[in-house]
Design a protein around this motif. Sequence first.
Motif, mmCIF file in Angstrom:
data_model
loop_
_atom_site.group_PDB
_atom_site.id
_atom_site.type_symbol
_atom_site.label_atom_id
_atom_site.label_comp_id
_atom_site.label_asym_id
_atom_site.label_seq_id
_atom_site.Cartn_x
_atom_site.Cartn_y
_atom_site.Cartn_z
ATOM 1 N N PHE A 46 6.417 -19.174 -70.409
ATOM 2 C CA PHE A 46 6.943 -18.613 -71.654
ATOM 3 C C PHE A 46 7.868 -19.625 -72.316
ATOM 4 C CE2 PHE A 46 5.919 -14.935 -69.040
ATOM 5 C CZ PHE A 46 5.209 -14.137 -69.931
ATOM 6 N N ALA A 47 7.844 -19.610 -73.661
ATOM 7 C CA ALA A 47 8.696 -20.521 -74.424
ATOM 8 C C ALA A 47 10.096 -19.966 -74.622
ATOM 9 C CB ALA A 47 8.060 -20.804 -75.787
ATOM 10 N N GLY A 48 10.268 -18.648 -74.413
ATOM 11 C CA GLY A 48 11.571 -18.044 -74.610
ATOM 12 C C GLY A 48 11.695 -16.719 -73.887
ATOM 13 N N LEU A 49 12.932 -16.339 -73.594
ATOM 14 C CA LEU A 49 13.242 -15.111 -72.874
ATOM 15 C C LEU A 49 14.112 -14.239 -73.771
ATOM 16 C CD1 LEU A 49 12.934 -13.920 -69.936
ATOM 17 C CD2 LEU A 49 15.151 -14.988 -69.436
ATOM 18 N N GLY A 113 3.993 -18.470 -82.853
ATOM 19 C CA GLY A 113 2.981 -18.772 -81.856
ATOM 20 C C GLY A 113 3.567 -19.002 -80.483
ATOM 21 N N SER A 114 4.901 -19.188 -80.418
ATOM 22 C CA SER A 114 5.564 -19.374 -79.125
ATOM 23 C C SER A 114 5.526 -18.063 -78.342
ATOM 24 C CB SER A 114 7.018 -19.807 -79.323
ATOM 25 O OG SER A 114 7.092 -21.032 -80.023
ATOM 26 N N SER A 115 5.157 -18.155 -77.088
ATOM 27 C CA SER A 115 5.039 -16.966 -76.246
ATOM 28 C C SER A 115 6.404 -16.577 -75.687
ATOM 29 C CB SER A 115 4.066 -17.258 -75.098
ATOM 30 O OG SER A 115 3.907 -16.131 -74.274
ATOM 31 N N LEU A 116 6.744 -15.279 -75.807
ATOM 32 C CA LEU A 116 8.057 -14.789 -75.395
ATOM 33 C C LEU A 116 7.916 -13.709 -74.325
ATOM 34 C CD1 LEU A 116 9.599 -14.314 -78.960
ATOM 35 C CD2 LEU A 116 9.830 -16.314 -77.477
ATOM 36 N N ILE A 139 4.335 -11.489 -77.482
ATOM 37 C CA ILE A 139 5.426 -11.037 -76.610
ATOM 38 C C ILE A 139 4.873 -10.209 -75.462
ATOM 39 C CG2 ILE A 139 7.535 -9.651 -76.461
ATOM 40 C CD1 ILE A 139 8.071 -10.270 -79.355
ATOM 41 N N SER A 140 5.299 -10.554 -74.259
ATOM 42 C CA SER A 140 5.022 -9.735 -73.082
ATOM 43 C C SER A 140 6.310 -8.998 -72.735
ATOM 44 C CB SER A 140 4.600 -10.613 -71.899
ATOM 45 O OG SER A 140 3.393 -11.292 -72.176
ATOM 46 N N SER A 141 6.222 -7.679 -72.577
ATOM 47 C CA SER A 141 7.395 -6.886 -72.228
ATOM 48 C C SER A 141 7.255 -6.345 -70.812
ATOM 49 C CB SER A 141 7.571 -5.715 -73.207
ATOM 50 O OG SER A 141 7.935 -6.174 -74.492
ATOM 51 N N VAL A 142 8.313 -6.477 -70.041
ATOM 52 C CA VAL A 142 8.343 -5.944 -68.685
ATOM 53 C C VAL A 142 9.501 -4.954 -68.592
ATOM 54 C CG1 VAL A 142 8.709 -6.460 -66.257
ATOM 55 C CG2 VAL A 142 7.350 -8.008 -67.671
#
Length: 238
Positions: A46-49, A113-116, A139-142
């Motif tokens: 991931f490019a960011g949290l 386009g950056s994956s978060l 965005i992936s959410s957990v």
Amino acid sequence: MRIWVARPEPGAARTGRRLSALGHTPVVAPVLTIRPTGAALPAAAFAGLLLTSANAVAALTAADRVRFEHVPAFAVGARTAALARRAGLRAVAEAGGDAAHLVVLVRATLPAGSSLLHVAGVDGKAEPTASLRTAGYPISSVVAYAAVAESVLPTAIATALGAYPGSLEAVLHYSRRSAETAYGLACRAELGGAFGALKHYCLSGDVAAPLVAAGLDVHFVAERPDEETLLAGLATGT
């Protein structure tokens, strides 16, 4: 004033100490308990949290903290940012306290386009993920933590409300969920009237919304969603 602190730990005890330092008498009695879900973060890069709560930082495992040490982490407010740095994250940016500013911060830092990865709670709001997805950020959410409501009103509060007026004067509300829960538990204990008569200090308009919808008089709503502004309402006698 004798003030009920209804927010969860560990923030409740810290707020209680601040109230004592200001000359108030805190009654620390959370109506929610924060518990990690145990959900594992995805293994993808991931490019960011996205950290929209201090509880998100607490939910990170030791391995997570090492893995994301140098990944840009976007914290919603100062407390979350401080905890993230203390947890070993080195590229932490603070959004100033709300989701809208967090969206602006991400867009100014990372290209579309950056994956978060969003470390979220069970009752998380639509923002900032909705706006970021619209702006082109996958965005992936957990769901890493949950706020579990108490089943009954804390004994100290039930006793104080039962003796109203005089034994309890105000309550601090830090989240929409805690405000809803506190009111619901008071009503279930047949103490809704005494609860409504308290001075209600709310961290934001969103926090105050369920109280307003229930017809309660909200005494103070912070202009900025941070504890400094909320406690300033007490200090000025607003």
